[in-house]
Design a protein around this motif. Sequence first.
Motif, mmCIF file in Angstrom:
data_model
loop_
_atom_site.group_PDB
_atom_site.id
_atom_site.type_symbol
_atom_site.label_atom_id
_atom_site.label_comp_id
_atom_site.label_asym_id
_atom_site.label_seq_id
_atom_site.Cartn_x
_atom_site.Cartn_y
_atom_site.Cartn_z
ATOM 1 N N SER A 23 0.858 -1.264 -0.329
ATOM 2 C CA SER A 23 0.060 0.181 -0.091
ATOM 3 C C SER A 23 1.290 1.458 -0.190
ATOM 4 O O SER A 23 0.284 2.340 -0.728
ATOM 5 C CB SER A 23 -0.618 0.451 1.084
ATOM 6 O OG SER A 23 -1.023 0.374 2.341
ATOM 7 N N GLU A 24 1.784 1.243 0.628
ATOM 8 C CA GLU A 24 3.010 2.358 0.617
ATOM 9 C C GLU A 24 4.035 2.339 -0.516
ATOM 10 O O GLU A 24 5.064 3.229 -0.221
ATOM 11 C CB GLU A 24 3.835 2.751 2.332
ATOM 12 C CG GLU A 24 2.501 2.430 3.034
ATOM 13 C CD GLU A 24 1.386 3.541 2.384
ATOM 14 O OE1 GLU A 24 1.992 4.922 2.622
ATOM 15 O OE2 GLU A 24 0.290 3.952 3.083
ATOM 16 N N ASN A 25 3.649 1.271 -1.256
ATOM 17 C CA ASN A 25 5.260 1.220 -2.569
ATOM 18 C C ASN A 25 6.855 1.429 -1.882
ATOM 19 O O ASN A 25 7.188 1.844 -2.065
ATOM 20 C CB ASN A 25 5.152 2.833 -3.352
ATOM 21 C CG ASN A 25 3.467 2.558 -4.269
ATOM 22 O OD1 ASN A 25 3.047 1.374 -4.619
ATOM 23 N ND2 ASN A 25 3.748 3.471 -3.919
ATOM 24 N N LEU A 26 6.699 0.515 -0.848
ATOM 25 C CA LEU A 26 7.310 0.386 -0.106
ATOM 26 C C LEU A 26 8.657 -1.379 -0.913
ATOM 27 O O LEU A 26 8.309 -2.353 -1.184
ATOM 28 C CB LEU A 26 7.396 0.003 2.029
ATOM 29 C CG LEU A 26 6.930 1.333 2.640
ATOM 30 C CD1 LEU A 26 6.950 0.532 3.513
ATOM 31 C CD2 LEU A 26 8.487 2.184 2.358
ATOM 32 N N GLY A 27 10.001 -0.956 -0.613
ATOM 33 C CA GLY A 27 10.482 -2.673 -1.499
ATOM 34 C C GLY A 27 10.934 -3.558 -0.593
ATOM 35 O O GLY A 27 10.824 -2.741 0.588
ATOM 36 N N VAL A 28 10.947 -4.349 -0.582
ATOM 37 C CA VAL A 28 11.065 -5.950 0.546
ATOM 38 C C VAL A 28 11.843 -6.438 -0.303
ATOM 39 O O VAL A 28 11.784 -7.449 -1.101
ATOM 40 C CB VAL A 28 9.032 -6.867 1.419
ATOM 41 C CG1 VAL A 28 9.408 -7.402 1.821
ATOM 42 C CG2 VAL A 28 8.512 -5.235 1.219
ATOM 43 N N ILE A 29 12.635 -6.912 0.989
ATOM 44 C CA ILE A 29 13.979 -8.032 0.192
ATOM 45 C C ILE A 29 13.994 -8.759 1.255
ATOM 46 O O ILE A 29 14.634 -8.555 2.381
ATOM 47 C CB ILE A 29 15.319 -7.192 -0.312
ATOM 48 C CG1 ILE A 29 15.818 -6.269 0.961
ATOM 49 C CG2 ILE A 29 15.054 -6.390 -1.657
ATOM 50 C CD1 ILE A 29 16.808 -5.764 0.966
ATOM 51 N N SER A 30 13.077 -10.188 1.457
ATOM 52 C CA SER A 30 12.862 -10.358 2.185
ATOM 53 C C SER A 30 14.510 -11.601 2.212
ATOM 54 O O SER A 30 14.733 -11.955 1.661
ATOM 55 C CB SER A 30 11.587 -11.533 2.250
ATOM 56 O OG SER A 30 12.075 -12.501 1.096
ATOM 57 N N TYR A 31 14.593 -12.124 3.780
ATOM 58 C CA TYR A 31 15.684 -12.767 4.063
ATOM 59 C C TYR A 31 14.935 -14.471 4.153
ATOM 60 O O TYR A 31 13.701 -14.737 4.722
ATOM 61 C CB TYR A 31 16.897 -12.553 4.688
ATOM 62 C CG TYR A 31 16.698 -12.447 6.752
ATOM 63 C CD1 TYR A 31 16.455 -13.995 6.912
ATOM 64 C CD2 TYR A 31 15.693 -11.362 6.897
ATOM 65 C CE1 TYR A 31 16.564 -13.450 8.327
ATOM 66 C CE2 TYR A 31 15.424 -11.286 8.132
ATOM 67 C CZ TYR A 31 14.687 -12.402 8.853
ATOM 68 O OH TYR A 31 14.954 -12.811 10.449
#
Length: 150
Positions: A23-31
């Motif tokens: 919803s906030e257009n944040l990047g997510v690089i999950s580990y």
Amino acid sequence: VLQPMYNLVKRQAETEILPLAQSENLGVISYSPVGGGLLSGKYRPGLKPDGSRLAENAMYAARYGEEWVYETAESFTLFAEKMGVHPVSLAVAWVGGHEGITAPIIGARHTEQLRPSLQSIDIDMTEELRSEISALSRTPPPATDRLEQR
């Protein structure tokens, strides 16, 4: 950018973090897309190879210590084998296939461990395939304790 843990048995990010990021257009690089090796195909109920991270490291043993995660790992491995793909490839593709994930963080101790992660890009993670894989695991509970107010 956010960096939550996210894999087939640790899906808590689906309840608040990923919807917020979307919803906030944040990047997510999950580990930890392979769950510390849990989803690599070498773990099954009652089977933790000697010298492995989940057998030797107290933090990983606690994080992935419940029996249901090993049952999920076994079901997932059998599913990957039926598809004819390496479980690591499928685990990384499943994580990367979530619309809220920008990119999964992969790791390897040597080249042979890296190859299956890189081969994840060859898997067409359709919504249907992602749903089938998701059904192998527990869905995380809602992010509220007010279920009784529905």
